[in-house]
Design an enzyme around this catalytic site. Structure first.
Site, PDB file in Angstrom:
ATOM      1  N   THR A  17      -6.308   2.223  -0.728  1.00 46.25           N
ATOM      2  CA  THR A  17      -7.423   3.149  -0.965  1.00 46.25           C
ATOM      3  C   THR A  17      -6.943   4.358  -1.769  1.00 46.25           C
ATOM      4  OG1 THR A  17      -8.479   2.428   1.082  1.00 46.25           O
ATOM      5  CG2 THR A  17      -9.147   4.590   0.223  1.00 46.25           C
ATOM      6  N   ASN A  70     -11.880  -9.508  -2.118  1.00 41.76           N
ATOM      7  CA  ASN A  70     -11.471  -9.622  -0.719  1.00 41.76           C
ATOM      8  C   ASN A  70     -12.398 -10.501   0.121  1.00 41.76           C
ATOM      9  OD1 ASN A  70     -12.813  -7.114  -1.606  1.00 41.76           O
ATOM     10  ND2 ASN A  70     -13.187  -6.815   0.571  1.00 41.76           N
ATOM     11  N   SER A 101      -1.204  -2.917  -1.943  1.00 48.82           N
ATOM     12  CA  SER A 101      -1.163  -2.453  -0.557  1.00 48.82           C
ATOM     13  C   SER A 101      -0.281  -3.399   0.245  1.00 48.82           C
ATOM     14  CB  SER A 101      -2.581  -2.430   0.018  1.00 48.82           C
ATOM     15  OG  SER A 101      -2.548  -2.076   1.380  1.00 48.82           O
ATOM     16  N   HIS A 140      -0.040  -4.088   3.577  1.00 48.76           N
ATOM     17  CA  HIS A 140      -0.422  -4.818   4.790  1.00 48.76           C
ATOM     18  C   HIS A 140      -1.206  -6.102   4.542  1.00 48.76           C
ATOM     19  CE1 HIS A 140      -4.769  -3.552   5.515  1.00 48.76           C
ATOM     20  NE2 HIS A 140      -4.448  -2.687   4.576  1.00 48.76           N
ATOM     21  N   THR A 169       6.196  13.705   1.660  1.00 50.67           N
ATOM     22  CA  THR A 169       7.440  13.017   2.040  1.00 50.67           C
ATOM     23  C   THR A 169       7.212  11.509   2.064  1.00 50.67           C
ATOM     24  OG1 THR A 169       8.021  14.911   3.378  1.00 50.67           O
ATOM     25  CG2 THR A 169       9.182  12.860   3.875  1.00 50.67           C
ATOM     26  N   CYS A 182     -20.035  -3.396   8.531  1.00 50.27           N
ATOM     27  CA  CYS A 182     -20.637  -2.629   9.613  1.00 50.27           C
ATOM     28  C   CYS A 182     -20.352  -1.159   9.360  1.00 50.27           C
ATOM     29  CB  CYS A 182     -20.042  -3.051  10.939  1.00 50.27           C
ATOM     30  SG  CYS A 182     -20.883  -2.318  12.320  1.00 50.27           S
TER      31      CYS A 182
HETATM   32  N1  PLP Z   1      -8.828  -3.100  -2.269  1.00 49.89           N
HETATM   33  C1  PLP Z   1      -9.112  -4.285  -1.719  1.00 49.89           C
HETATM   34  C2  PLP Z   1      -9.561  -5.401  -2.587  1.00 49.89           C
HETATM   35  C3  PLP Z   1      -8.999  -4.466  -0.336  1.00 49.89           C
HETATM   36  O1  PLP Z   1      -9.295  -5.646   0.211  1.00 49.89           O
HETATM   37  C4  PLP Z   1      -8.572  -3.368   0.464  1.00 49.89           C
HETATM   38  C5  PLP Z   1      -8.484  -3.492   1.927  1.00 49.89           C
HETATM   39  O2  PLP Z   1      -9.347  -4.047   2.574  1.00 49.89           O
HETATM   40  C6  PLP Z   1      -8.279  -2.158  -0.175  1.00 49.89           C
HETATM   41  C7  PLP Z   1      -8.414  -2.057  -1.537  1.00 49.89           C
HETATM   42  C8  PLP Z   1      -7.830  -0.959   0.593  1.00 49.89           C
HETATM   43  O3  PLP Z   1      -6.489  -1.100   0.994  1.00 49.89           O
HETATM   44  P1  PLP Z   1      -5.916  -0.228   2.209  1.00 49.89           P
HETATM   45  O4  PLP Z   1      -6.417  -0.868   3.463  1.00 49.89           O
HETATM   46  O5  PLP Z   1      -4.428  -0.328   2.072  1.00 49.89           O
HETATM   47  O6  PLP Z   1      -6.418   1.150   2.023  1.00 49.89           O
END
Ligand code: PLP
Length: 375
Positions: A73, A146, A194, A196, A232, A319
């Site tokens: 994000t 996503n 990202s 995770h 940091t 949601c």
């Molecule tokens: N962009 C996409 C396509 C995502 O699927 C997500 C997370 O769901 C994000 C950005 C945001 O990533 P983060 O959860 O690391 O803020």
């Protein structure tokens, strides 16, 4: 049927890979601010710079192009909101299927352009929308969606954007670790990553910039990340992020068998329940993602029934403020609200086995058959 927990929600977040966990443990046990000049600080700095090199190598970029941030994000907001080459983006052109972190970043500047019924962005549409746009307009198109997994033709879109003197940002958060990713070959000016989503920790990401692109920090204060992002560094998170990217890059072939399992599962469901709809089926897609609707059965009911079987997937609805709204992605693809409310997303990942998709099929078909009998 086994009630063993089965996690098929990797696009929401992936379990930590053992390599990432080990790197995290090793780094978190060390004391040291990566900006300090003493031995402790230098050890932390080495972890950060080794990680930067590792990630850069995996995505065919140069380490100087990688800026660590707190999440996908933040990478998206920085890419769209930071000052680049002294030029304020007056307008942002983004596809209507972008993640909310793009769509809601700067709503006052945002103009969206449409996608087709597979969620696919046409470079011609981008060209048309750029016709009257001012020079330097920033465009944002994600590499992989996503919800549906739809892949976009980023190099072709980049050609259109550059021909008009614009800048292209690409949200590659869902693609990293699932398909080969080369920063240079994408030809975008900036990409967001990202940790995770591929087995790294939550709360760490990266923005990768084209060489020569000067970005003024959104977060100011310290001189971290070459003065492009103050704060940091999350040393342990960054080290684990790099370990996850490296492991994912080495194991990309794992996704080939998962892709076959997803497609077989889709055929099985359509074979037994012919009214099943697979969204984005006619477009190139991520190997790990299936977005399907069981017409007439709410996603909530399906989710609960599957949860009772120990299976975790997610719904295509968002949601927000206690209200379940139809997915903006499916709506942009022209799917009607009622059908969108029946959509589920099944997403596998590094620890999944093809048999997991078979177990999902059986459980989903059992829900379908129960509904048929009840009807
Ligand atoms: N962009 C996409 C396509 C995502 O699927 C997500 C997370 O769901 C994000 C950005 C945001 O990533 P983060 O959860 O690391 O803020």
């Amino acid at each position: 049927m086994s009630k063993e927990p089965l996690y098929l929600d990797y696009n929401a977040t992936a379990p930590m890979r053992p390599e990432a966990l080990e790197a995290f443990r090793h780094a978190v046990e060390q004391t040291g601010n990566a900006s300090s000049v003493h031995t402790f600080g230098r050890a932390a700095r080495k972890l950060v710079e080794d990680a930067r090199r590792q990630i850069a190598r995996c995505i065919a970029a140069d380490p100087t192009q990688v800026i660590f941030v707190s999440c996908g994000t933040e990478a998206n907001a920085t890419a769209l909101g930071s000052v680049i080459n002294e030029q304020e983006a007056e307008k942002l052109l983004v596809s209507s299927v972008e993640h909310p972190s793009v769509l809601q970043a700067f709503p006052e500047k945002m103009q969206t352009f449409p996608v087709d019924s597979n969620g696919h962005v046409s470079p011609t549409t981008v060209r048309q929308y750029l016709e009257d746009a001012p020079k330097g307009t920033r465009v944002s198109v994600m590499l992989a969606n996503n919800e549906t997994g739809t892949l976009q033709p980023i190099p072709e879109i980049a050609d259109e954007v550059h021909a008009k003197g614009g800048l292209l940002h690409c949200d590659a958060v869902q693609a990293l670790g699932k398909i080969p990713l080369s920063f240079n070959e994408l030809e975008a000016d900036m990409i967001s990553l990202s940790a995770h989503k591929l087995g790294g920790p939550q709360g760490v990401g990266a923005l990768v910039l084209r060489k020569g692109l000067h970005l003024e920090a959104c977060l100011r204060g310290g001189g971290q990340e070459g003065r492009r992002r103050a704060g940091t560094e999350n040393v342990a998170g960054i080290a684990a992020f790099a370990a996850a990217v490296e492991a994912a890059t080495e194991e990309l072939s794992r996704f080939q068998s998962l892709e076959s399992a997803h497609r077989e599962m889709e055929e099985t469901l359509k074979g037994t329940a012919p009214e099943t709809i697979v969204f984005g089926a006619d477009s190139p897609r991520l190997p790990n993602t299936t977005c399907i609707a069981m017409p007439g059965v709410s996603a909530e009911l399906q989710l609960m029934a599957l949860d009772l079987e120990g299976i975790a997937v997610s719904s295509g609805s968002a949601c927000s403020s206690g209200k379940v709204e139809p997915s903006h992605v499916l709506t942009a693809m022209g799917v009607d609200e009622t059908l969108a409310a029946n959509a589920l997303r099944v997403s596998s990942g590094w620890a999944s086995k093809p048999s997991d998709l078979e177990r999902f099929s059986q459980a989903w078909l059992a829900v379908y058959q129960r509904q048929q009998r009840a009807a």
